[in-house]
Design an enzyme around this catalytic site. Structure first.
Site, PDB file in Angstrom:
ATOM      1  N   CYS A 169       0.806  -1.226   0.000  1.00  0.00           N
ATOM      2  CA  CYS A 169       0.000   0.000   0.000  1.00  0.00           C
ATOM      3  C   CYS A 169       0.840   1.278   0.000  1.00  0.00           C
ATOM      4  O   CYS A 169       0.290   2.376  -0.032  1.00  0.00           O
ATOM      5  CB  CYS A 169      -0.960  -0.016   1.188  1.00  0.00           C
ATOM      6  SG  CYS A 169      -1.994  -1.491   1.191  1.00  0.00           S
ATOM      7  N   HIS A 309      -2.444   8.087   6.212  1.00  0.00           N
ATOM      8  CA  HIS A 309      -2.700   6.749   5.675  1.00  0.00           C
ATOM      9  C   HIS A 309      -4.068   6.277   6.161  1.00  0.00           C
ATOM     10  O   HIS A 309      -4.832   5.710   5.385  1.00  0.00           O
ATOM     11  CB  HIS A 309      -1.592   5.796   6.104  1.00  0.00           C
ATOM     12  CG  HIS A 309      -1.691   4.440   5.494  1.00  0.00           C
ATOM     13  ND1 HIS A 309      -1.658   4.236   4.120  1.00  0.00           N
ATOM     14  CD2 HIS A 309      -1.834   3.214   6.055  1.00  0.00           C
ATOM     15  CE1 HIS A 309      -1.780   2.940   3.874  1.00  0.00           C
ATOM     16  NE2 HIS A 309      -1.883   2.295   5.025  1.00  0.00           N
ATOM     17  N   GLU A 320      -0.312   5.686  13.712  1.00  0.00           N
ATOM     18  CA  GLU A 320      -0.012   6.851  12.880  1.00  0.00           C
ATOM     19  C   GLU A 320      -0.215   8.143  13.658  1.00  0.00           C
ATOM     20  O   GLU A 320       0.562   9.099  13.520  1.00  0.00           O
ATOM     21  CB  GLU A 320      -0.877   6.850  11.622  1.00  0.00           C
ATOM     22  CG  GLU A 320      -0.483   7.922  10.622  1.00  0.00           C
ATOM     23  CD  GLU A 320      -1.246   7.849   9.316  1.00  0.00           C
ATOM     24  OE1 GLU A 320      -0.877   8.571   8.370  1.00  0.00           O
ATOM     25  OE2 GLU A 320      -2.245   7.083   9.241  1.00  0.00           O
ATOM     26  N   LYS A 341      -9.500   8.018   2.655  1.00  0.00           N
ATOM     27  CA  LYS A 341      -9.965   6.634   2.540  1.00  0.00           C
ATOM     28  C   LYS A 341     -11.361   6.462   3.145  1.00  0.00           C
ATOM     29  O   LYS A 341     -12.055   5.488   2.827  1.00  0.00           O
ATOM     30  CB  LYS A 341      -8.994   5.683   3.228  1.00  0.00           C
ATOM     31  CG  LYS A 341      -7.662   5.486   2.518  1.00  0.00           C
ATOM     32  CD  LYS A 341      -6.806   4.466   3.246  1.00  0.00           C
ATOM     33  CE  LYS A 341      -5.463   4.265   2.566  1.00  0.00           C
ATOM     34  NZ  LYS A 341      -4.554   5.417   2.736  1.00  0.00           N
ATOM     35  N   HIS A 346      -9.844   1.854   0.555  1.00  0.00           N
ATOM     36  CA  HIS A 346      -8.397   1.706   0.462  1.00  0.00           C
ATOM     37  C   HIS A 346      -8.048   1.142  -0.910  1.00  0.00           C
ATOM     38  O   HIS A 346      -8.345  -0.014  -1.213  1.00  0.00           O
ATOM     39  CB  HIS A 346      -7.914   0.777   1.575  1.00  0.00           C
ATOM     40  CG  HIS A 346      -6.433   0.758   1.757  1.00  0.00           C
ATOM     41  ND1 HIS A 346      -5.552   1.365   0.886  1.00  0.00           N
ATOM     42  CD2 HIS A 346      -5.661   0.182   2.723  1.00  0.00           C
ATOM     43  CE1 HIS A 346      -4.320   1.181   1.307  1.00  0.00           C
ATOM     44  NE2 HIS A 346      -4.362   0.457   2.422  1.00  0.00           N
ATOM     45  N   PHE A 405       1.924  -3.266   3.957  1.00  0.00           N
ATOM     46  CA  PHE A 405       2.293  -4.545   4.563  1.00  0.00           C
ATOM     47  C   PHE A 405       3.772  -4.828   4.264  1.00  0.00           C
ATOM     48  O   PHE A 405       4.255  -4.588   3.156  1.00  0.00           O
ATOM     49  CB  PHE A 405       1.450  -5.680   3.986  1.00  0.00           C
ATOM     50  CG  PHE A 405       0.032  -5.721   4.477  1.00  0.00           C
ATOM     51  CD1 PHE A 405      -0.398  -4.958   5.544  1.00  0.00           C
ATOM     52  CD2 PHE A 405      -0.893  -6.560   3.857  1.00  0.00           C
ATOM     53  CE1 PHE A 405      -1.714  -5.019   5.987  1.00  0.00           C
ATOM     54  CE2 PHE A 405      -2.209  -6.631   4.293  1.00  0.00           C
ATOM     55  CZ  PHE A 405      -2.620  -5.853   5.356  1.00  0.00           C
TER      56      PHE A 405
END
Length: 419
Positions: A169, A309, A320, A341, A346, A405
């Site tokens: 991502c 994010h 975050e 998002k 996403h 990831f």
């Protein structure tokens, strides 16, 4: 120290998102606080724990390519070609008039986090039902993520650096960052960059569902993506693409290009922690943001807006938020933040690209897009996330985060262009 190499500006953009099939439609929908989540229509979702996603609505690949090519390509490649065409048109670039020397200096660095998920499913089913003779000769070419930049270069005759960075991502930001560095280093004069993803499929939904990564709020999909809300319980899968045309400043000025913003820095790091979970204290995320500020020669208080994010996961949003506080100190409470998002879902490898576009438009228009679906405060998420409605304010500098990831962390930063 700030990077004193060649200046890089954004002169074109293209977007396909679940809330709008162009940059203008995407921006307008964000300002209306729209959600793109709804029950899945591509296949019967009844057997799945998660039965909704953020699909592209009304996209017709025949608007961008011939029918034969559209039938052959995996969705991620169709989306890549579409946003590339939008971006080139927006940049005012007539590719038919380019000289050989000009073509040699235009690159395509464009990524996908997963690649041909649909064709993988289709061809595996063919093999299982009828054996190897039923496997398409296009299976491998249409599976690999680097086919997107390859097809874009073939379509438009761009012969400069051509490749795909894959970092889950963080893919979109990594490709934008590489394009930026390529122009700074003088290895290209312009690069079409970004990312696309087409993973709303049985395997995509099933795979992320098996990880317990997705929201299961099937009774109310439109409010399922709830970044920073106490009721968040997973992300919503999305699809689409985003493209930026990055150009060396003098090259852009020489052809009379309009300039949206200047890209002034990037930062990257690794969590070195876990395959899927973020570092609980946000160490890698904070390192990426610090490196972005250092690369851009910025002080923390100069950043007005941060597109986070913010995936709507219990662990990720807290990590975050901690990272932002570590990097920005008291200024973390003065700046505006948001997770777009909450509206688009996403987009995985395309997320960084479409969120960079949102950040650039915030800088251009002095409007911060919102984080929608806020209902209940989480004491661990106590910053100004621009909940539910956009906010007008000066935005001279905007930063955008994308994490993947594997512990990949990336940040990019844009500033209002001043000659």
């Amino acid at each position: 120290m700030p990077n004193a190499q060649r200046r890089v500006v954004v002169t074109g953009m293209g977007a396909l998102t679940p809330i709008g099939l162009s940059v203008e439609a995407y921006w307008d929908a964000m300002l209306r606080s729209e959600s793109g989540a709804a029950r899945i229509t591509y296949f019967d979702p009844e057997p799945f724990d998660t039965q909704f996603a953020c699909e592209l609505k009304g996209f017709d690949p025949n608007d961008y390519m011939d029918r034969k090519q559209a039938r052959r390509l995996d969705p991620f490649c169709k989306y890549a070609l579409a946003v590339a065409k939008q971006c080139i048109d927006d940049a005012g670039l007539d590719t038919s008039t380019l000289s050989d020397d000009e073509r040699d200096r235009i690159g395509v660095i464009f990524g996908s986090g997963i690649g041909g998920m649909h064709i993988f499913h289709e061809q595996t089913a063919n093999y299982m039902s009828a054996g190897p003779r039923r496997i398409s000769p296009f299976f491998i070419p249409m599976l690999i993520p680097d086919m997107a930049p390859g097809l874009i270069s073939m379509e438009h005759g761009f012969r400069g650096p051509n490749y795909c960075v894959v970092s889950a991502c963080a893919t979109g930001n990594n490709n934008i960052g590489d394009a930026y560095m390529m122009i700074q280093a003088g290895l290209a004069d312009a690069v079409l960059t970004g990312g696309s993803e087409g993973s709303v499929s049985e395997l995509g939904v099933g795979g992320f569902g098996a990880m317990k990564a997705l929201s299961t709020r099937n009774d109310d999909p439109a409010t399922a993506s709830r970044p920073f809300d106490a009721g968040r319980e997973g992300f919503v899968l999305g699809e689409g693409g985003g493209a930026l045309y990055l150009e060396e400043l003098e090259h852009a000025k020489a052809r009379g290009a309009k300039i949206y913003a200047e890209m002034i820095g990037l930062g990257m790091s690794a969590d070195a922690h876990h395959m899927t979970a973020p570092h609980p204290e946000g160490y890698g995320a904070s390192l990426a943001m610090r490196r972005t500020l250092e690369n851009a020669g910025l002080q923390p208080e100069e950043v007005d807006y941060l597109n986070m994010h913010g995936t709507s996961t219990p662990l990720g949003d807290v990590a975050e938020t901690k990272a932002v506080k570590q990097v920005f100190g008291e200024h973390a409470y003065e700046m505006n933040l948001s997770s777009t998002k909450s509206m688009t879902g996403h987009l995985l490898g395309a997320a960084g690209a479409v969120e960079a576009i949102a950040t650039i438009l915030a800088v251009q228009n002095d409007i911060v897009p919102p984080t929608i679906n806020f209902f209940t405060a989480d004491p661990e998420c106590d910053l100004n996330y621009t909940f539910n409605k956009p906010q007008e304010r000066p935005v001279n500098v905007g930063m955008s985060n994308a994490f993947g990831f594997g512990g990949h962390n990336t940040s990019v930063v844009f500033r209002k262009f001043v000659d």
